[in-house]
Design an enzyme around this catalytic site. Structure first.
Site, mmCIF file in Angstrom:
data_model
loop_
_atom_site.group_PDB
_atom_site.id
_atom_site.type_symbol
_atom_site.label_atom_id
_atom_site.label_comp_id
_atom_site.label_asym_id
_atom_site.label_seq_id
_atom_site.Cartn_x
_atom_site.Cartn_y
_atom_site.Cartn_z
ATOM 1 N N THR A 46 -5.018 0.831 3.386
ATOM 2 C CA THR A 46 -5.796 -0.609 4.059
ATOM 3 C C THR A 46 -5.288 -0.002 5.503
ATOM 4 O O THR A 46 -4.247 -0.030 5.809
ATOM 5 C CB THR A 46 -4.987 -1.735 3.661
ATOM 6 O OG1 THR A 46 -5.242 -1.805 2.361
ATOM 7 C CG2 THR A 46 -5.754 -3.036 4.268
ATOM 8 N N ARG B 192 -8.485 -2.296 -6.216
ATOM 9 C CA ARG B 192 -9.686 -1.843 -5.117
ATOM 10 C C ARG B 192 -11.000 -1.733 -5.964
ATOM 11 O O ARG B 192 -11.225 -1.625 -7.055
ATOM 12 C CB ARG B 192 -9.375 -0.430 -4.405
ATOM 13 C CG ARG B 192 -8.108 -0.415 -3.808
ATOM 14 C CD ARG B 192 -8.020 0.886 -3.203
ATOM 15 N NE ARG B 192 -8.929 1.144 -1.945
ATOM 16 C CZ ARG B 192 -8.426 1.054 -0.860
ATOM 17 N NH1 ARG B 192 -7.221 0.739 -0.343
ATOM 18 N NH2 ARG B 192 -9.560 0.987 0.313
ATOM 19 N N ASN C 58 5.418 -3.110 -4.445
ATOM 20 C CA ASN C 58 4.249 -2.692 -4.564
ATOM 21 C C ASN C 58 4.017 -1.528 -5.278
ATOM 22 O O ASN C 58 4.655 -0.367 -4.987
ATOM 23 C CB ASN C 58 3.162 -2.328 -3.233
ATOM 24 C CG ASN C 58 1.654 -1.802 -3.236
ATOM 25 O OD1 ASN C 58 1.538 -1.089 -4.273
ATOM 26 N ND2 ASN C 58 1.134 -2.180 -2.362
ATOM 27 N N HIS D 21 3.250 -3.073 5.217
ATOM 28 C CA HIS D 21 2.612 -1.949 5.405
ATOM 29 C C HIS D 21 3.305 -0.932 6.219
ATOM 30 O O HIS D 21 3.805 -1.255 7.329
ATOM 31 C CB HIS D 21 1.252 -1.929 6.301
ATOM 32 C CG HIS D 21 0.279 -1.077 5.661
ATOM 33 N ND1 HIS D 21 0.451 0.137 6.204
ATOM 34 C CD2 HIS D 21 -0.779 -1.121 4.787
ATOM 35 C CE1 HIS D 21 -0.814 0.649 5.655
ATOM 36 N NE2 HIS D 21 -1.125 0.207 4.892
ATOM 37 N N HIS E 186 1.229 2.834 -6.102
ATOM 38 C CA HIS E 186 1.297 4.552 -6.084
ATOM 39 C C HIS E 186 1.579 5.152 -7.652
ATOM 40 O O HIS E 186 1.521 6.108 -8.015
ATOM 41 C CB HIS E 186 2.583 4.913 -5.142
ATOM 42 C CG HIS E 186 1.984 5.073 -3.720
ATOM 43 N ND1 HIS E 186 0.737 4.625 -3.148
ATOM 44 C CD2 HIS E 186 2.563 5.601 -2.575
ATOM 45 C CE1 HIS E 186 0.575 4.691 -2.111
ATOM 46 N NE2 HIS E 186 1.674 5.334 -1.499
HETATM 47 N N1 PXP Z 1 0.623 -4.958 2.402
HETATM 48 C C1 PXP Z 1 -0.728 -4.723 2.219
HETATM 49 C C2 PXP Z 1 -1.588 -5.823 2.289
HETATM 50 C C3 PXP Z 1 -1.203 -3.320 1.842
HETATM 51 O O1 PXP Z 1 -2.503 -3.089 1.612
HETATM 52 C C4 PXP Z 1 -0.173 -2.576 1.486
HETATM 53 C C5 PXP Z 1 -0.532 -0.982 0.997
HETATM 54 O O2 PXP Z 1 -1.434 -1.308 -0.137
HETATM 55 C C6 PXP Z 1 1.131 -2.766 1.722
HETATM 56 C C7 PXP Z 1 1.524 -4.201 2.081
HETATM 57 C C8 PXP Z 1 2.146 -1.663 1.488
HETATM 58 O O3 PXP Z 1 2.396 -0.775 2.404
HETATM 59 P P1 PXP Z 1 3.143 0.584 1.867
HETATM 60 O O4 PXP Z 1 2.743 1.266 0.726
HETATM 61 O O5 PXP Z 1 2.664 1.459 3.389
HETATM 62 O O6 PXP Z 1 4.604 0.014 1.832
#
Ligand code: PXP
Length: 239
Positions: free
Chosen positions: A101, A45, A7, A191, A10
């Site tokens: 989220t 978003r 992801n 997450h 950031h």
């Molecule tokens: N999965 C979902 C559905 C999310 O909303 C997020 C955060 O954007 C993540 C995974 C990744 O979470 P993290 O940034 O805590 O690794």
């Protein structure tokens, strides 16, 4: 073999802090793929606080593995997804004020609206995943919605304090995995997963893809800082 979906939200957050061009999540995604990530995840978003429409369009053209678009099940987002056609959409709940989220979708309460969005996306050839808490009733509702996958929300596990709370949350994840398998849903998770808490989850088996952002980008800042400082010191000293 389980896969990592990187992801890169950031990276866009840092860029948006100055409203400029760098760092570019598109470049981060390419480096992530070279390093072995088998998917790139972004959350577009409603308020566009990090990922921009431009990022989605460019990533659609550059991601070579799999593009997973996290989004709310709104008309606007479904229209955008159908235009861009990522390999996968993960539907997530979205509140404007939240930092990230905060919880899984309430598929039980919103079954009709979610099922409609799932159908439109699937008719457009997009695989659909629903971000849900490891709750048996939500997993059953996800199955009713026609979704292909669930993404198990691992936030409560990641935040659990102490071994017994952690193992309680891990058990919930394990139960959700078993139920999802039984009803024929594919399983992703994400997450709050980091370099420590990933191991017990990965050892459960059955999860196809982990979507991880915060811990990887945090580590990248620290392990990359040494090189970045050395490069600048050299430029200053030897100009
Ligand atoms: N999965 C979902 C559905 C999310 O909303 C997020 C955060 O954007 C993540 C995974 C990744 O979470 P993290 O940034 O805590 O690794």
């Amino acid at each position: 073999m389980a896969k990592l979906g990187l992801n890169v939200d950031h990276v866009a957050t840092v860029r948006q802090a100055r409203g400029g061009m760098e760092p570019d999540p598109v470049a981060a995604a390419a480096i992530g793929e070279l390093a072995g990530a088998e998917g790139i995840t972004i959350h577009l978003r409603e308020d566009r606080r990090h990922i921009q429409d431009r990022d989605l369009e460019l990533l659609r053209r550059t991601v070579k593995t799999k593009l997973n678009l996290e989004m709310a099940a709104t008309q606007e987002m479904v229209r955008i997804a159908l235009g861009v056609r990522p390999e996968q959409v993960t539907l997530v709940p979205e509140k404007r004020q939240e930092l990230t989220t905060e919880g899984g979708l309430d598929v039980i309460l919103n079954l009709k609206a979610i099922s409609d969005a799932v159908k439109r996306l699937r008719d457009g050839g997009i695989c659909v995943s629903l971000f849900v808490d490891p709750d048996q009733e939500q997993v059953k509702a996800a199955s009713k919605s026609g979704a292909d996958y669930i993404e198990i929300h691992t936030g409560a596990y990641a935040e659990a304090f102490g071994a017994s709370n952690m193992s309680h949350e891990l058990e919930k994840i394990d139960t959700a995995i078993k139920l999802a398998r039984k009803v024929g849903l594919g399983i992703n998770a994400g997450h709050g997963l980091n370099y420590v808490n990933i191991k017990p989850v990965a050892a459960l088996g059955g999860i196809e893809e982990y979507n991880i952002g915060h811990s990887i980008i945090s580590r990248a800042v620290l392990v990359g800082l040494d090189r970045a400082v050395r490069d600048m010191v050299e430029l200053i000293k030897y100009a």
